[in-house]
Write a protein that holds these residues in place. Structure first.
Motif, mmCIF file in Angstrom:
data_model
loop_
_atom_site.group_PDB
_atom_site.id
_atom_site.type_symbol
_atom_site.label_atom_id
_atom_site.label_comp_id
_atom_site.label_asym_id
_atom_site.label_seq_id
_atom_site.Cartn_x
_atom_site.Cartn_y
_atom_site.Cartn_z
ATOM 1 N N ARG A 5 1.567 8.989 -5.948
ATOM 2 C CA ARG A 5 2.011 10.355 -5.669
ATOM 3 C C ARG A 5 3.031 10.815 -6.700
ATOM 4 N NH1 ARG A 5 4.242 9.950 -0.570
ATOM 5 N NH2 ARG A 5 2.146 9.601 0.215
ATOM 6 N N ALA A 6 4.011 9.935 -7.030
ATOM 7 C CA ALA A 6 5.031 10.289 -8.015
ATOM 8 C C ALA A 6 4.393 10.512 -9.388
ATOM 9 C CB ALA A 6 6.088 9.204 -8.090
ATOM 10 N N ALA A 7 3.430 9.660 -9.756
ATOM 11 C CA ALA A 7 2.757 9.829 -11.045
ATOM 12 C C ALA A 7 1.956 11.123 -11.056
ATOM 13 C CB ALA A 7 1.853 8.626 -11.312
ATOM 14 N N SER A 43 10.746 19.133 -5.887
ATOM 15 C CA SER A 43 11.379 18.954 -4.577
ATOM 16 C C SER A 43 10.365 19.068 -3.444
ATOM 17 C CB SER A 43 12.504 19.954 -4.384
ATOM 18 O OG SER A 43 11.971 21.281 -4.339
ATOM 19 N N LYS A 44 9.355 19.920 -3.577
ATOM 20 C CA LYS A 44 8.345 20.087 -2.514
ATOM 21 C C LYS A 44 7.365 18.910 -2.509
ATOM 22 C CE LYS A 44 8.585 25.061 -2.163
ATOM 23 N NZ LYS A 44 7.922 26.328 -2.318
ATOM 24 N N LEU A 45 7.017 18.410 -3.655
ATOM 25 C CA LEU A 45 6.035 17.322 -3.712
ATOM 26 C C LEU A 45 6.624 15.972 -3.314
ATOM 27 C CD1 LEU A 45 3.990 18.234 -6.910
ATOM 28 C CD2 LEU A 45 3.319 18.504 -4.522
ATOM 29 N N GLN A 46 7.915 15.808 -3.543
ATOM 30 C CA GLN A 46 8.504 14.519 -3.198
ATOM 31 C C GLN A 46 8.964 14.591 -1.775
ATOM 32 O OE1 GLN A 46 11.420 13.550 -6.128
ATOM 33 N NE2 GLN A 46 9.907 13.158 -7.685
ATOM 34 N N GLU A 62 0.831 -1.202 0.000
ATOM 35 C CA GLU A 62 0.000 0.000 0.000
ATOM 36 C C GLU A 62 0.868 1.255 0.000
ATOM 37 O OE1 GLU A 62 -2.484 -0.413 3.431
ATOM 38 O OE2 GLU A 62 -4.017 -1.558 2.370
ATOM 39 N N ALA A 63 1.920 1.247 0.838
ATOM 40 C CA ALA A 63 2.808 2.410 0.897
ATOM 41 C C ALA A 63 3.511 2.612 -0.434
ATOM 42 C CB ALA A 63 3.829 2.225 2.014
ATOM 43 N N GLN A 64 3.956 1.516 -1.039
ATOM 44 C CA GLN A 64 4.640 1.618 -2.327
ATOM 45 C C GLN A 64 3.677 2.111 -3.399
ATOM 46 O OE1 GLN A 64 6.502 -2.002 -3.530
ATOM 47 N NE2 GLN A 64 7.367 -1.124 -5.389
ATOM 48 N N ALA A 65 2.449 1.607 -3.389
ATOM 49 C CA ALA A 65 1.453 2.039 -4.371
ATOM 50 C C ALA A 65 1.132 3.516 -4.179
ATOM 51 C CB ALA A 65 0.193 1.192 -4.250
ATOM 52 N N ALA A 66 0.990 3.924 -2.906
ATOM 53 C CA ALA A 66 0.706 5.333 -2.632
ATOM 54 C C ALA A 66 1.858 6.205 -3.115
ATOM 55 C CB ALA A 66 0.467 5.537 -1.141
ATOM 56 N N ALA A 67 3.087 5.750 -2.900
ATOM 57 C CA ALA A 67 4.255 6.514 -3.355
ATOM 58 C C ALA A 67 4.279 6.596 -4.881
ATOM 59 C CB ALA A 67 5.536 5.881 -2.826
ATOM 60 N N GLU A 68 3.953 5.477 -5.536
ATOM 61 C CA GLU A 68 3.939 5.478 -6.999
ATOM 62 C C GLU A 68 2.841 6.395 -7.531
ATOM 63 O OE1 GLU A 68 3.599 1.401 -8.191
ATOM 64 O OE2 GLU A 68 5.670 0.930 -7.612
#
Length: 160
Positions: free
Chosen positions: A120-122, A157-160, A112-118
């Motif tokens: 967010r990155a997308a 930089s702010k979003l990541q 779930e954390a990895q999916a959320a990170a992906e």
């Protein structure tokens, strides 16, 4: 003397006299006594054998009772051992299920954390590209290129 009863009586007395002379009554008595003694000895032996048999019977009954108690103890201890092993197996199974559940939950949380990170990155990449397109269309020239590049770097930089 011509009486036949008299001669039968005399013959009878002579016969018994001869019997006593040769010791027939003593022999008969000795034989009867020895036979009586032999019968008494056989009866005593039979009584002794009976007592021995009763003694052996009591010993075997005691041994049988002891063997039955021992068998009951063995069965009881085997049941207890089986119950203990069943409890241990249940505990181990419950522990295994708990560990597997915890492991699965941890993997799910990580996924779930990895999916959320992906996601967010997308989303960040999409927002940056959209912002870049909008700004490129609005601002033109060298300043526009430097502002767009600087702004995009700041957003990243702010979003990541």
């Amino acid at each position: 003397m011509a009486n036949p009863t008299f001669w039968v009586g005399v013959a009878f007395v002579i016969f018994f006299g001869l019997l006593f002379y040769y010791g027939v009554p003593g022999n008969v008595m000795n034989q009867l006594d020895s036979r009586g003694k032999r019968i008494a000895d056989e009866l005593a032996e039979a009584q002794r054998l009976r007592q021995d048999a009763e003694k052996l019977l009591k010993e075997f009954e005691a041994k049988r009772a002891a063997a039955e108690r021992e068998a009951a103890e063995i069965v009881s201890s085997a049941k207890e051992e089986a119950e203990r092993m069943a409890r241990e197996a249940q505990e181990k199974m419950a522990d295994f299920v708990t560990r597997r559940t915890a492991s699965a939950e941890a993997k799910i949380a990580q996924a779930e954390a990895q999916a959320a990170a992906e996601v967010r990155a997308a989303a960040i990449d999409a927002a940056v590209k959209a912002s870049e397109r909008v700004l490129r269309q609005e601002i033109t020239g060298n300043t526009a290129a430097s502002l767009v590049s600087q702004g995009l770097n700041d957003v990243r930089s702010k979003l990541q």
